[in-house]
Motif scaffolding. Sequence first.
Motif, PDB file in Angstrom:
ATOM      1  N   GLY A 186       0.794  -1.223   0.000  1.00 13.08           N
ATOM      2  CA  GLY A 186       0.000   0.000   0.000  1.00 13.08           C
ATOM      3  C   GLY A 186       0.820   1.264   0.000  1.00 13.08           C
ATOM      4  O   GLY A 186       1.963   1.297   0.482  1.00 13.08           O
ATOM      5  N   ASN A 187       0.266   2.333  -0.590  1.00 13.67           N
ATOM      6  CA  ASN A 187       0.896   3.665  -0.581  1.00 13.67           C
ATOM      7  C   ASN A 187       2.303   3.674  -1.186  1.00 13.67           C
ATOM      8  O   ASN A 187       3.207   4.321  -0.664  1.00 13.67           O
ATOM      9  N   GLY A 188       2.491   2.951  -2.280  1.00 10.01           N
ATOM     10  CA  GLY A 188       3.788   2.941  -2.952  1.00 10.01           C
ATOM     11  C   GLY A 188       4.855   2.169  -2.223  1.00 10.01           C
ATOM     12  O   GLY A 188       6.055   2.364  -2.479  1.00 10.01           O
TER      13      GLY A 188
ATOM     14  N   THR B 266      14.213  -9.200   5.805  1.00  9.86           N
ATOM     15  CA  THR B 266      13.073  -8.378   5.401  1.00  9.86           C
ATOM     16  C   THR B 266      13.543  -6.967   5.090  1.00  9.86           C
ATOM     17  O   THR B 266      14.343  -6.389   5.823  1.00  9.86           O
ATOM     18  N   PHE B 267      13.033  -6.413   4.010  1.00  9.76           N
ATOM     19  CA  PHE B 267      13.393  -5.043   3.623  1.00  9.76           C
ATOM     20  C   PHE B 267      12.171  -4.387   2.986  1.00  9.76           C
ATOM     21  O   PHE B 267      11.187  -5.045   2.635  1.00  9.76           O
ATOM     22  N   THR B 268      12.277  -3.067   2.825  1.00  8.08           N
ATOM     23  CA  THR B 268      11.173  -2.306   2.240  1.00  8.08           C
ATOM     24  C   THR B 268      11.698  -1.378   1.164  1.00  8.08           C
ATOM     25  O   THR B 268      12.720  -0.713   1.354  1.00  8.08           O
ATOM     26  N   VAL B 269      10.982  -1.352   0.033  1.00  4.13           N
ATOM     27  CA  VAL B 269      11.251  -0.377  -1.023  1.00  4.13           C
ATOM     28  C   VAL B 269      10.109   0.627  -1.015  1.00  4.13           C
ATOM     29  O   VAL B 269       8.947   0.253  -1.234  1.00  4.13           O
ATOM     30  N   HIS B 270      10.430   1.883  -0.722  1.00  2.18           N
ATOM     31  CA  HIS B 270       9.442   2.950  -0.699  1.00  2.18           C
ATOM     32  C   HIS B 270       9.529   3.742  -2.001  1.00  2.18           C
ATOM     33  O   HIS B 270      10.588   4.287  -2.316  1.00  2.18           O
ATOM     34  N   PHE B 271       8.432   3.800  -2.773  1.00  2.00           N
ATOM     35  CA  PHE B 271       8.338   4.648  -3.958  1.00  2.00           C
ATOM     36  C   PHE B 271       7.523   5.881  -3.580  1.00  2.00           C
ATOM     37  O   PHE B 271       6.422   5.747  -3.024  1.00  2.00           O
ATOM     38  N   ASP B 272       8.024   7.048  -3.902  1.00  2.00           N
ATOM     39  CA  ASP B 272       7.370   8.294  -3.508  1.00  2.00           C
ATOM     40  C   ASP B 272       6.319   8.687  -4.558  1.00  2.00           C
ATOM     41  O   ASP B 272       6.649   9.218  -5.617  1.00  2.00           O
ATOM     42  N   GLY B 273       5.057   8.407  -4.239  1.00  2.00           N
ATOM     43  CA  GLY B 273       3.945   8.851  -5.069  1.00  2.00           C
ATOM     44  C   GLY B 273       3.884   8.311  -6.474  1.00  2.00           C
ATOM     45  O   GLY B 273       3.638   9.084  -7.417  1.00  2.00           O
ATOM     46  N   PRO B 274       4.023   7.015  -6.698  1.00  2.00           N
ATOM     47  CA  PRO B 274       3.922   6.493  -8.070  1.00  2.00           C
ATOM     48  C   PRO B 274       2.475   6.475  -8.553  1.00  2.00           C
ATOM     49  O   PRO B 274       1.536   6.465  -7.748  1.00  2.00           O
TER      50      PRO B 274
ATOM     51  N   ALA C 220       9.615   7.700   5.594  1.00  2.00           N
ATOM     52  CA  ALA C 220      10.767   7.335   4.761  1.00  2.00           C
ATOM     53  C   ALA C 220      11.330   8.515   3.987  1.00  2.00           C
ATOM     54  O   ALA C 220      12.538   8.578   3.732  1.00  2.00           O
ATOM     55  N   PHE C 221      10.472   9.468   3.601  1.00  2.00           N
ATOM     56  CA  PHE C 221      10.941  10.576   2.777  1.00  2.00           C
ATOM     57  C   PHE C 221      11.051  11.892   3.545  1.00  2.00           C
ATOM     58  O   PHE C 221      11.353  12.930   2.956  1.00  2.00           O
ATOM     59  N   ALA C 222      10.833  11.840   4.858  1.00  2.00           N
ATOM     60  CA  ALA C 222      10.845  13.074   5.650  1.00  2.00           C
ATOM     61  C   ALA C 222      12.203  13.769   5.594  1.00  2.00           C
ATOM     62  O   ALA C 222      12.281  14.994   5.441  1.00  2.00           O
ATOM     63  N   ALA C 223      13.275  13.009   5.718  1.00  2.00           N
ATOM     64  CA  ALA C 223      14.631  13.603   5.725  1.00  2.00           C
ATOM     65  C   ALA C 223      15.401  13.244   4.453  1.00  2.00           C
ATOM     66  O   ALA C 223      16.619  13.434   4.403  1.00  2.00           O
TER      67      ALA C 223
END
Length: 885
Positions: free
Chosen positions: A231-233, A244-252, A330-333
């Motif tokens: 969810g949410n990119g 375990t890892f996470t890939v965060h996409f910013d607003g795809p 994730a994208f705050a900084a």
Amino acid sequence: MGAANRPGAGAEVERLREADSGKKHWRRWGTYVSERQWGTVREDYSADGDAWGSFPHDHARSRAYRWGEDGIGGFCDDHQSLCLGIVLWNGADPIVKERMFGLTNAEGNHGEDVKEIYYYLDATPTCSYARMLYKYPQAAFPYDWLVSENRKRGKADREFELIDTGIFNDDAYFDITIEYAKADADDILMRITACNRGRQAARLHMLPQAWFRNTWTWLAGAEKPSMKAAGNGVVVGTHSLLGTFTVHFDGPDKLLFCDNETNTARLYGSGAVGHFKDAFNDYLVQGKAGAVNHSGHGTKAAGLYARTVTPGETLVLRVRLSPGAPDLAAFAAFDQIMQQRIDEADAYYSDLQCNIPDGEMRRVQRQAFAGMLWSKQFYHYDVAQWLKGDPTEPTPPQARWQGRNATWQHFDARAVIAMPDNWEYPWFAAWDWAFHLVTFARIDPQFAKQQLVLLCRPWYMHPNGQLPAYEWNFSDVNPPLHAWAALRIYLVDARQSGTADRAFLERVFIKLLLNFTWWVNRKDIGGRNVFEGGFLGLDNIGAFDRSKPLPFAGVLTQSDGTSWMAMFCLHMMRIALELARKDDAYEDIASKFFEHFLLIGGAMTNLGGQGLGLWDDEDGFYYDWLVLASGEKIPMRLRSFVGLIPLFAVEVVEEELLASAPHFVKRMDWFLDHRPELAELVSRPRTPGAEKRRLFAIARAFRMKQVLARMLDETEFLSPYGLRALSRVYLDHPYVFESEGFRAEVKYTPAESDSNLFGGNSNWRGPIWMPVNYMMVESLRRFGLFYGEGFRVECPKGSGQMMSLMEIADELRRRLTRIFLPDAHGRRPVFDGYEKLQTDPHFKGYIWFHEYFDGDNGRGVGASHQTGWTGLVANLIDDLCPPKA
């Protein structure tokens, strides 16, 4: 190079310290993804060894690789378990742009050649920050035109490049900047910036992607990793090594999933159903909605961003790969961390280059270092497994057991390695590797040391002591440079760190004893101390292909093969003396190499006791000799760099070091007294020179001056941009060799090769090659240390200008660096003939470090991104700007 002395610069230095000590694995992730995996030996399972035909570019988007991955601007861990990269589509191309396109060896009129425009612009040693630029046309990419036009062209024609198509003339392209920064050792930030340089709005699809290297298809029961939408990119993945890892996409716009597996239906006409490696291509280009996995899981995931970009507009995409569960912040900084790493990279290089006053020299050096760092690649090749094939795949043809690399079944590489070029040479070559590491020692000596040790490990080195040459033929022979490299790395590291790493030097030395023994046993036919060796990295420099048997019965006694071995002896002697500081047993070994050096020196003057010498008194030059089966002996009077290589066999030993090795000195004196016929053929090591240094060299002063008279003649070897590989006199008067019905002609050709000899993709018959030029600079410096400022030679010949050997070394450094620097008119010789590269503000500051250079005008030729050995320009710049006392 005290990088820790400045604020910010110390951050990268501290990361290197933590990595070296094992405190944090800052080197675990990096720019380790090749630009090309297709067309490599590793992926070739054919019977005839046609690697290019076995796995062509057309298969690459649809077929899973067995041994590695490729992609544009890729980033991965040091096992290449997980990769990051970018997919682009302009709405016009017949396929998405997921990897660099280029021609195969057969398609190019001068061999294989990448047909793209991209630049490696920045990187720190730990890849805490890295940046590259790819120029993506908005019009349809001219795949067919590039292939057909190059096929039409002959050996006398220049290659037809992407820029020659005119596709960039009206600036209708996107600048795609790919950046990576590390928030922590395993926390990776990826930023993609797309700028429309054209005058019209243009559509662009961008898909930053993450994918697993396929390790599960080949073995029954192998564990398959997975990635799932959260969810949410956000994509959450699990892998046996990464956890375990996470890939965060910013607003795809949306997330796309498929599997990194072969589309057998497309390639082989099977009835297989699934979501294959080429799913993103089929989804975008062909509109096949079912190609991707709408259930939101797979082994390959991407965020889709489809935008219309107005003229001059810049778009920014952000992706973050982090260990553990999703992070809502994730994208705050993100932007702050990215800028901090950029500032730290600037501070690191500001300190590293504090002695270099010229901004353009700093630019060239920094981009050279960037290219070196981006060319580190994950390399995996298990020869035994490759020959046998995999349990789940068809059994490879039996003919392979008598084919390529079949005698190297011990070879099992799985490591990050410094490669020559990410596209044209995405595999190591033994002598290239040595040059790479001498440059790496300036920025990451620990990596340089580990790499040299790696090459000598038993799963690389053959049990007989031979080092693997390169994957197309591990059994071929490269020059024995590794003792030279070990000594240079050791000395640079000691100078920078203040501590000599004796353990490293001893470890490599012991391995190189095995390699030296292999050379003596295999390449000294008849035990005469005169060596063959084959092509020795110089491809087509001679009248015949030196990697193959002669076209008639006979033996070629090589000036360069014998000279390389004399150099090998001297560097092994010098290392043994260094090790003898703490263990006098090494003095005996140093004596062994000194005596072997003298025997080689004697043999070069009197081949096998037959009175023949590699030195020619009449010409004042060193030549090969051909000894026919009939007994006829023919001097090969071809003036090439082969005849300059004897000058490489030189070492200077400080008085202090000799004083610490009394047993060596005693044995040396005895040997010189009892073998005067050998002693008189080489330099006089008992005669002190400047500051009481001692000289060990094949060429004595008289012969050295005669060779230099040829070398420093601008009508022969000396170009405005360095030393040519072949004398220019052969432009109008080619060298001709005839014997037993065989005829060969060698003509000076300053740029691309005019023949298919040795594949036709390189040329040693005139161009300037950085590695041997660098070796000559090093040799002149060592001679200069002994002879001092009073020993002067005319340079250039006929100018009336007398220079010391140190001054000549600096003159060569200046000529070589001139290739890349703007001249008085702002034009870089490397880009000769390309106006846009010279003058366009979005091109002219970006440098390509070619494989070799035109002997007359300095134009870059061959592999355009071979920042491997051409990265030695970074060393030349350093040496031209030494620290102030």
